[in-house]
Enzyme design. Sequence first.
Site, PDB file in Angstrom:
ATOM      1  N   THR A 394      21.716 -17.852  31.812  1.00  0.00           N
ATOM      2  CA  THR A 394      22.876 -17.000  32.067  1.00  0.00           C
ATOM      3  C   THR A 394      24.056 -17.527  31.273  1.00  0.00           C
ATOM      4  OG1 THR A 394      22.063 -16.562  34.299  1.00  0.00           O
ATOM      5  CG2 THR A 394      24.374 -16.100  33.934  1.00  0.00           C
ATOM      6  N   THR A 412      22.852 -12.169  31.900  1.00  0.00           N
ATOM      7  CA  THR A 412      21.749 -13.042  32.302  1.00  0.00           C
ATOM      8  C   THR A 412      20.380 -12.488  31.933  1.00  0.00           C
ATOM      9  OG1 THR A 412      20.784 -14.100  34.287  1.00  0.00           O
ATOM     10  CG2 THR A 412      21.650 -11.900  34.585  1.00  0.00           C
ATOM     11  N   ASN A 414      18.188 -14.498  33.742  1.00  0.00           N
ATOM     12  CA  ASN A 414      17.895 -15.340  34.909  1.00  0.00           C
ATOM     13  C   ASN A 414      17.529 -16.761  34.541  1.00  0.00           C
ATOM     14  OD1 ASN A 414      17.878 -15.991  37.599  1.00  0.00           O
ATOM     15  ND2 ASN A 414      15.721 -15.513  37.854  1.00  0.00           N
ATOM     16  N   SER A 467      24.514 -13.907  41.986  1.00  0.00           N
ATOM     17  CA  SER A 467      25.636 -14.811  42.247  1.00  0.00           C
ATOM     18  C   SER A 467      26.709 -14.700  41.169  1.00  0.00           C
ATOM     19  CB  SER A 467      25.143 -16.258  42.305  1.00  0.00           C
ATOM     20  OG  SER A 467      24.229 -16.423  43.358  1.00  0.00           O
TER      21      SER A 467
END
Length: 585
Positions: A394, A412, A414, A467
Amino acid sequence: MRPILRALASSLIAIVVVAWISLPLASRAAAPAPAVGVHGMVVAAESHAAQAGLAMLRAGGNAIDAAVATSFALGVTEPYHSGLGGGGFLLIRLANGEVVALDARETAPATASRDLFVANGVAKDASRSGPLAVATPGLLAGLALALERYGTKSLAEVMAPAIALAADGFPISLRHARVLEAWKAMGLAARFPETAAIQLPPAGVAIAPGWKLVQPELAASLRKIARVGPAEFYKGSLAGAIAAEMERRGGLLSATDLAGYTPVLRPPLRGNYRGFEVISFPPPSSGGVALIEMLNLLEGFELRPLGAGSSASIHRIAESMKLAFADRAAYLGDPDFVAVPTEQLIAKDYAAKLRARILPSRLHRAPWTWGQDEVAIRVPGPGLGELPLSHGGTTHFSVTDALGNAVATTQTVNLLFGSGITVAGTGIVLNDEMDDFSVALNQPNAFGLVDVNGTNAVAPGKRPLSSMTPTLVLENGHVRIVAGSPGGPRIITTVLLALLNMIDFGMDPSEAVAAPRFHHQWVPDELSIEAGIPTDVREGLRRRGHTVTVAERNWSSAQVIAIDPKTGWHLGATDPRTDGLAVGY
Ligand code: DON
């Protein structure tokens, strides 16, 4: 910047920095002076990409043009962190004061189902690696929408730097070399030889900074998109190539999923903290909710007299982190699929009630139950094992311009190189964002995050909870801070600490970003700290009951801009933990 201006800039840095927040100096981390721009600023975790953004600003583009150019370039220069095969969140503040949260998050394929990853015969790491891990990419659709609505330049213009970087190549940085080493050491180069063939030096050539990475197939894909538009990726030849690759490997992502992908413009999340307006990303990000909840909790404490980095301040902040992460696990998910009590969670009176659980001299023990639904929590045992901190995929960048536009983008795939899969003939690396869903109740994902109620369970078309926390701070209607970071759940606490360091502790953005970090995500019940936190502070935290663990590596990569209210100068700070660049003009 002209030489005379540059000289003026450096002589003024000290004044600007001191004037940044009108409080006397607090405890400070050693940090280089921030970069200074009088018109605008781009801060990114990779230097060529930051330069791509700056080139747009210099060519008369606005912050949105620069952001889209930076984003495309990052997809080329950090192919392990983000790109066409991934997703992202763009928080865009326009000069007219309007703020939009542009959600370009990946979605679960239409044939994905709740128990997909716990079904018999499915590999334990299938949500993290390989074909089933791939969700429908959203970044390109989001970038195209941002440019069309808010930019001034054509897709071809903003993609030009990325195309050149892919076609002509660029010398990799030290961090890039380390990432490649780490990826190899994880056994992933051997598992995904097609990706390794593009991303690693040929046999006999060492992985080292300065090695030139050239990606001709990715350049060709980018050229097609620049010519035809995003439809080339979602409905055209690239969609065909992606769907064929998935079918060949037994993945779920299909041509129908790609054709149906739509980015979403959402109202941003708004809170306030000590007189500043805090604007962040709404669900399906958990970041904005958690950030505002933590700030609301902390507003009830006088942090400044406790001192930055003291055990007294870290304790209060860590306890607020636990409370917000507990709520994340209980309540958050894609708001288009589950009811998320966002307004309740970011309400000041909710924080006032919750604050009673933050005790100055000892900690509040997890597990606990919540005020709202009294959800009972089972603290999970060890899951598949946490990945080392550096294996995230990310990146974040921040952009401001002279008109008052500002963009904070986190994007991102991930984990490093996402699913590991490169679509044959296209150079496009596909994400493994499916791991951001909960594969089962209370089962930690790669970042140790849990879901206790199933709000973040897999469902067709659903966005996995993120997040990512691109954030803006305003004062009297003017942008003061643009911030964000990678780091999985540590994104949220990284952004929190950057804001507290500036607002409460009077640090300039470079100092705020450099200061040692700490992180608590409620589960596991452990206060993770960077090695820069002194021994007596650790002891003070242990005395309060915390299980303190010193992380093997420092984490996150915050990219922050602060605008000085008196001069209007743009101060850029790139995280010293990575080798990015802050450039203004
Ligand atoms: O959206 C999320 O929360 C994750 N996919 C972010 C992963 C990440 O930050 C990894 N980087 N270190």
